[in-house]
Design an enzyme around this catalytic site. Sequence first.
Site, PDB file in Angstrom:
ATOM      1  N   THR A  12       0.836  -1.197   0.000  1.00 45.29           N
ATOM      2  CA  THR A  12       0.000   0.000   0.000  1.00 45.29           C
ATOM      3  C   THR A  12       0.871   1.247   0.000  1.00 45.29           C
ATOM      4  O   THR A  12       2.059   1.178  -0.321  1.00 45.29           O
ATOM      5  CB  THR A  12      -1.003  -0.046   1.181  1.00 45.29           C
ATOM      6  OG1 THR A  12      -1.930   1.033   1.074  1.00 45.29           O
ATOM      7  CG2 THR A  12      -0.293   0.024   2.534  1.00 45.29           C
ATOM      8  N   ASN A  13       0.328   2.381   0.295  1.00 45.07           N
ATOM      9  CA  ASN A  13       1.082   3.639   0.310  1.00 45.07           C
ATOM     10  C   ASN A  13       0.548   4.503   1.443  1.00 45.07           C
ATOM     11  O   ASN A  13      -0.400   4.114   2.131  1.00 45.07           O
ATOM     12  CB  ASN A  13       0.954   4.344  -1.048  1.00 45.07           C
ATOM     13  CG  ASN A  13      -0.483   4.616  -1.383  1.00 45.07           C
ATOM     14  OD1 ASN A  13      -1.118   5.497  -0.811  1.00 45.07           O
ATOM     15  ND2 ASN A  13      -1.041   3.838  -2.302  1.00 45.07           N
ATOM     16  N   ILE A  14       1.119   5.696   1.623  1.00 45.09           N
ATOM     17  CA  ILE A  14       0.796   6.470   2.829  1.00 45.09           C
ATOM     18  C   ILE A  14      -0.335   7.492   2.641  1.00 45.09           C
ATOM     19  O   ILE A  14      -0.510   8.375   3.460  1.00 45.09           O
ATOM     20  CB  ILE A  14       2.049   7.162   3.415  1.00 45.09           C
ATOM     21  CG1 ILE A  14       2.640   8.165   2.417  1.00 45.09           C
ATOM     22  CG2 ILE A  14       3.092   6.143   3.834  1.00 45.09           C
ATOM     23  CD1 ILE A  14       3.733   9.047   3.037  1.00 45.09           C
ATOM     24  N   SER A  15      -1.123   7.344   1.573  1.00 45.53           N
ATOM     25  CA  SER A  15      -2.268   8.247   1.404  1.00 45.53           C
ATOM     26  C   SER A  15      -3.234   8.096   2.591  1.00 45.53           C
ATOM     27  O   SER A  15      -3.554   6.985   3.001  1.00 45.53           O
ATOM     28  CB  SER A  15      -3.013   7.916   0.112  1.00 45.53           C
ATOM     29  OG  SER A  15      -4.269   8.548   0.111  1.00 45.53           O
ATOM     30  N   ALA A  29      -4.848   7.154  -4.363  1.00 43.74           N
ATOM     31  CA  ALA A  29      -3.477   6.695  -4.605  1.00 43.74           C
ATOM     32  C   ALA A  29      -3.589   5.220  -4.962  1.00 43.74           C
ATOM     33  O   ALA A  29      -3.655   4.345  -4.084  1.00 43.74           O
ATOM     34  CB  ALA A  29      -2.620   6.906  -3.366  1.00 43.74           C
TER      35      ALA A  29
END
Length: 218
Positions: A33-36, A100
């Site tokens: 995943t990502n930090i959005s 994102a």
Amino acid sequence: IQTHFTPKLLAGKKILITAGATMEMLDPVRGITNISSGKMGFALAKVATQMGAEVTLVHGHATAVRPEVSHAYFAGTANAMYQSVMQHIADQDVFIAIAAVADYSPLVSAEQKIKKSEESLTIQLKRNKDILADVAKLPNPPYCVGFAAETEHVLQHARQKRQDKNIPLIVANQANLALGSDNNSVTLIDDSGEYALETADKTSIAAKILSHLHSQLN
Ligand code: CTP
Ligand code: CA
């Protein structure tokens, strides 16, 4: 006494917004995943609703509190988000893609939790479909707004993305400052020019983006 007045600039408009992060599952309990945080997307959904729009929110994982909107759907992966957007896009006036979305997902997702063994592990990834680019390619596309969160050459990359995806409006920002933060500093890029907005909280930025959008729709 009414202290806040939001003009109903978007009354009668149907707006689909993607927000938050996708998570591409490696096994039933782990993913990429990502930090959005979902904050900017949720702020847009909230303010668009206050401006009178019928908002459909398709969101992934988010730490922000989801606002009340006309329709909300959870889509946790890039593929699920693609399906959900295509299912709801038909009669939308505007599509705002701020999620994102993972660019790649694991070629295979293990059915059971992966056990550790070797000292190194290689995971093969495959490219995901681009939701925004594909919506822009529809026969009668809604007005498409993209976001470009970049860590370098922000404006150049944003201009290029606007061209490549063939969308009228892109919002450029510095990824490392915007992601997860309560504030944002963005530049709007469309055919009429480039507009750098002053750094402000995400609700104020959302109001400015949507006012600009309104001016382009009419
Ligand atoms: N986007 C999308 N579907 C994807 C990837 C991106 O709808 N599979 C949208 C994002 O929501 C955003 C815009 O496309 O509005 C730009 O996303 P970004 O990740 O900045 O650009 P990419 O085209 O994916 O290029 P790269 O990550 O290589 O910079
Ligand atoms: Ca990307």
